[in-house]
Design a protein around this motif. Sequence first.
Motif, PDB file in Angstrom:
ATOM      1  N   ARG A   1     -24.341  59.713 -64.392  1.00 42.85           N
ATOM      2  CA  ARG A   1     -22.996  59.484 -63.856  1.00 42.85           C
ATOM      3  C   ARG A   1     -23.015  58.420 -62.756  1.00 42.85           C
ATOM      4  O   ARG A   1     -22.112  57.586 -62.666  1.00 42.85           O
ATOM      5  CB  ARG A   1     -22.430  60.794 -63.300  1.00 42.85           C
ATOM      6  CG  ARG A   1     -22.095  61.812 -64.365  1.00 42.85           C
ATOM      7  CD  ARG A   1     -21.187  62.889 -63.813  1.00 42.85           C
ATOM      8  NE  ARG A   1     -21.096  64.007 -64.733  1.00 42.85           N
ATOM      9  CZ  ARG A   1     -21.767  65.144 -64.595  1.00 42.85           C
ATOM     10  NH1 ARG A   1     -22.586  65.294 -63.565  1.00 42.85           N
ATOM     11  NH2 ARG A   1     -21.631  66.118 -65.464  1.00 42.85           N
ATOM     12  N   VAL A   2     -24.075  58.465 -61.934  1.00 44.32           N
ATOM     13  CA  VAL A   2     -24.195  57.451 -60.882  1.00 44.32           C
ATOM     14  C   VAL A   2     -24.338  56.063 -61.503  1.00 44.32           C
ATOM     15  O   VAL A   2     -23.687  55.098 -61.060  1.00 44.32           O
ATOM     16  CB  VAL A   2     -25.403  57.771 -59.980  1.00 44.32           C
ATOM     17  CG1 VAL A   2     -25.684  56.612 -59.032  1.00 44.32           C
ATOM     18  CG2 VAL A   2     -25.158  59.046 -59.201  1.00 44.32           C
TER      19      VAL A   2
ATOM     20  N   GLN B   1     -23.330  55.087 -64.395  1.00 42.46           N
ATOM     21  CA  GLN B   1     -22.050  54.739 -65.013  1.00 42.46           C
ATOM     22  C   GLN B   1     -21.050  54.256 -63.970  1.00 42.46           C
ATOM     23  O   GLN B   1     -20.330  53.265 -64.177  1.00 42.46           O
ATOM     24  CB  GLN B   1     -21.492  55.952 -65.751  1.00 42.46           C
ATOM     25  CG  GLN B   1     -20.230  55.678 -66.549  1.00 42.46           C
ATOM     26  CD  GLN B   1     -19.765  56.901 -67.312  1.00 42.46           C
ATOM     27  OE1 GLN B   1     -20.214  58.014 -67.053  1.00 42.46           O
ATOM     28  NE2 GLN B   1     -18.885  56.697 -68.261  1.00 42.46           N
ATOM     29  N   ASN B   2     -21.003  54.936 -62.831  1.00 40.40           N
ATOM     30  CA  ASN B   2     -20.059  54.544 -61.778  1.00 40.40           C
ATOM     31  C   ASN B   2     -20.434  53.203 -61.157  1.00 40.40           C
ATOM     32  O   ASN B   2     -19.553  52.411 -60.776  1.00 40.40           O
ATOM     33  CB  ASN B   2     -20.016  55.620 -60.694  1.00 40.40           C
ATOM     34  CG  ASN B   2     -19.378  56.908 -61.188  1.00 40.40           C
ATOM     35  OD1 ASN B   2     -18.574  56.889 -62.121  1.00 40.40           O
ATOM     36  ND2 ASN B   2     -19.753  58.024 -60.579  1.00 40.40           N
ATOM     37  N   LEU B   3     -21.733  52.931 -61.050  1.00 43.29           N
ATOM     38  CA  LEU B   3     -22.177  51.696 -60.418  1.00 43.29           C
ATOM     39  C   LEU B   3     -22.110  50.495 -61.345  1.00 43.29           C
ATOM     40  O   LEU B   3     -21.751  49.383 -60.919  1.00 43.29           O
ATOM     41  CB  LEU B   3     -23.613  51.860 -59.896  1.00 43.29           C
ATOM     42  CG  LEU B   3     -23.813  52.816 -58.718  1.00 43.29           C
ATOM     43  CD1 LEU B   3     -25.292  52.943 -58.395  1.00 43.29           C
ATOM     44  CD2 LEU B   3     -23.039  52.329 -57.499  1.00 43.29           C
TER      45      LEU B   3
ATOM     46  N   ALA C   1     -23.688  51.380 -69.081  1.00 45.07           N
ATOM     47  CA  ALA C   1     -24.212  52.744 -69.110  1.00 45.07           C
ATOM     48  C   ALA C   1     -24.416  53.238 -70.529  1.00 45.07           C
ATOM     49  O   ALA C   1     -25.337  54.016 -70.796  1.00 45.07           O
ATOM     50  CB  ALA C   1     -23.257  53.682 -68.364  1.00 45.07           C
TER      51      ALA C   1
ATOM     52  N   HIS D   1     -26.576  64.034 -63.509  1.00 44.47           N
ATOM     53  CA  HIS D   1     -25.993  63.430 -62.314  1.00 44.47           C
ATOM     54  C   HIS D   1     -26.420  61.970 -62.167  1.00 44.47           C
ATOM     55  O   HIS D   1     -25.618  61.121 -61.737  1.00 44.47           O
ATOM     56  CB  HIS D   1     -26.414  64.232 -61.078  1.00 44.47           C
ATOM     57  CG  HIS D   1     -25.749  65.560 -60.973  1.00 44.47           C
ATOM     58  ND1 HIS D   1     -26.110  66.650 -61.758  1.00 44.47           N
ATOM     59  CD2 HIS D   1     -24.727  65.998 -60.187  1.00 44.47           C
ATOM     60  CE1 HIS D   1     -25.352  67.681 -61.458  1.00 44.47           C
ATOM     61  NE2 HIS D   1     -24.508  67.328 -60.503  1.00 44.47           N
ATOM     62  N   ASN D   2     -27.654  61.683 -62.521  1.00 45.86           N
ATOM     63  CA  ASN D   2     -28.139  60.312 -62.401  1.00 45.86           C
ATOM     64  C   ASN D   2     -27.381  59.373 -63.333  1.00 45.86           C
ATOM     65  O   ASN D   2     -27.050  58.242 -62.964  1.00 45.86           O
ATOM     66  CB  ASN D   2     -29.637  60.281 -62.726  1.00 45.86           C
ATOM     67  CG  ASN D   2     -30.360  59.149 -62.031  1.00 45.86           C
ATOM     68  OD1 ASN D   2     -29.911  58.659 -61.001  1.00 45.86           O
ATOM     69  ND2 ASN D   2     -31.476  58.731 -62.595  1.00 45.86           N
TER      70      ASN D   2
ATOM     71  N   GLY E   1     -20.732  50.474 -64.722  1.00 47.33           N
ATOM     72  CA  GLY E   1     -19.670  50.414 -65.720  1.00 47.33           C
ATOM     73  C   GLY E   1     -20.046  51.080 -67.026  1.00 47.33           C
ATOM     74  O   GLY E   1     -21.220  51.294 -67.333  1.00 47.33           O
ATOM     75  N   ASP E   2     -19.014  51.370 -67.817  1.00 44.80           N
ATOM     76  CA  ASP E   2     -19.213  52.116 -69.057  1.00 44.80           C
ATOM     77  C   ASP E   2     -20.035  51.335 -70.082  1.00 44.80           C
ATOM     78  O   ASP E   2     -20.868  51.905 -70.787  1.00 44.80           O
ATOM     79  CB  ASP E   2     -17.861  52.484 -69.673  1.00 44.80           C
ATOM     80  CG  ASP E   2     -17.101  53.491 -68.823  1.00 44.80           C
ATOM     81  OD1 ASP E   2     -17.744  54.124 -67.956  1.00 44.80           O
ATOM     82  OD2 ASP E   2     -15.877  53.644 -69.018  1.00 44.80           O
TER      83      ASP E   2
ATOM     84  N   GLN F   1     -28.110  53.830 -69.474  1.00 45.17           N
ATOM     85  CA  GLN F   1     -28.203  54.949 -68.534  1.00 45.17           C
ATOM     86  C   GLN F   1     -29.287  55.960 -68.938  1.00 45.17           C
ATOM     87  O   GLN F   1     -30.007  56.494 -68.079  1.00 45.17           O
ATOM     88  CB  GLN F   1     -26.855  55.659 -68.393  1.00 45.17           C
ATOM     89  CG  GLN F   1     -26.332  56.316 -69.657  1.00 45.17           C
ATOM     90  CD  GLN F   1     -24.977  56.979 -69.427  1.00 45.17           C
ATOM     91  OE1 GLN F   1     -24.444  56.988 -68.317  1.00 45.17           O
ATOM     92  NE2 GLN F   1     -24.398  57.534 -70.494  1.00 45.17           N
TER      93      GLN F   1
END
Length: 366
Positions: free
Chosen positions: A98-99, A101-103, A109, A95-96, A105-106, A113
């Motif tokens: 994904r956060v 990545q969303n904040l 991340a 989950h961390n 960018g790919d 990440q």
Amino acid sequence: MSTRQPDSALFWVYWLVVVGGVLGLIAQILPLVRLTWPGMLAGLPFTLLTLALVAWILLCLDRFRAHTPIKSWLALGFVWGAAAGPAIAMYANDHNMRVIQNLAGDAFALDWQAPISAAIVEEAVKGAGVFAVAWLARPLLTRPMHGLLLGGCTGLGFQIIEDVTYEANGGVNTAQGDLGTAMLVGVLRLATGITSHWMLTGLAGIGIVVALGATGWSRARRCAVFAGFYLLGAALHFGWDAPQPENAGLADMVRRAVLYLAIFAVVYGWVLRTEKRWFRRTVAATQSEGLAPRGELDTLLTRRDRRQARRAGGSPRGRARRRQRELMDWVQAAGLGMRIPFGRSGSDPGSPATDDSPAVAGHDIG
């Protein structure tokens, strides 16, 4: 002081998290195990060798046998690291990341990440276990060596289960009978195991135990020690997982390992100095109180003194070694019972001895 504390809410929280962690770990890796169990079996000898090697290293670092009065508490740390830590870390890392990545960018991340999440999540999960055990074991766990041992055992438990999961992932190709990948993962994990979780959490454990146990220090000083050692472990974790240049190879891994060992050696030098100071102070206190005869305990202060005493004693070497181990174990119990401080001065007097203090058998030594 018993590890069973049914009157403590933290005791029940510890075991609820451990049981929940075991169930969560089974739920997460069971489907993978069904496919890759041959790879796990192929990598198991390397995992067991890692366990034995790191356990031996921790025993070697414990020059004055500080582990003997607290073995059951060290076992609780290992259980937390193996049973509770991995499942929580797997879930939280997913989950961390994904956060992140969303904040960010790919592109960001992809490289960052994993190290960011691991340094935050995994060190927090292991550190929580060290804190729980150290809190339950107050006032037994008070010295930097206690923190190194407890953190090392907790990190070792996490490290062993992580090795198993890596080998399971590496054994995906075992359906075609290829066990080479899983075995290679086991070899690599063994080779890098000397600078892995046991070391990182050992560093954090020093700060956690001193923050809880150095009751004579100011709150600001204890918080500073905690922050310094905990963040050092997290920073080293981040640095190890950080992306490396494309042309980086085995030599780069060796350089990082040497750097990490050098940093650890500096910290361990300080820990060992505090332990020697505590041991000398305890020997002097027991002699002045008439609990031990003068002379024999003084031969335990250095390895050189112990070797010379064995040669001069006239007893068989094996019997002399056992005698010295018994004496060091007695000194450890006596020092805990007398609340001997580890600090340079009397600024950390600790708490007065209570009925829960470790007993000093017979109040003397035979």
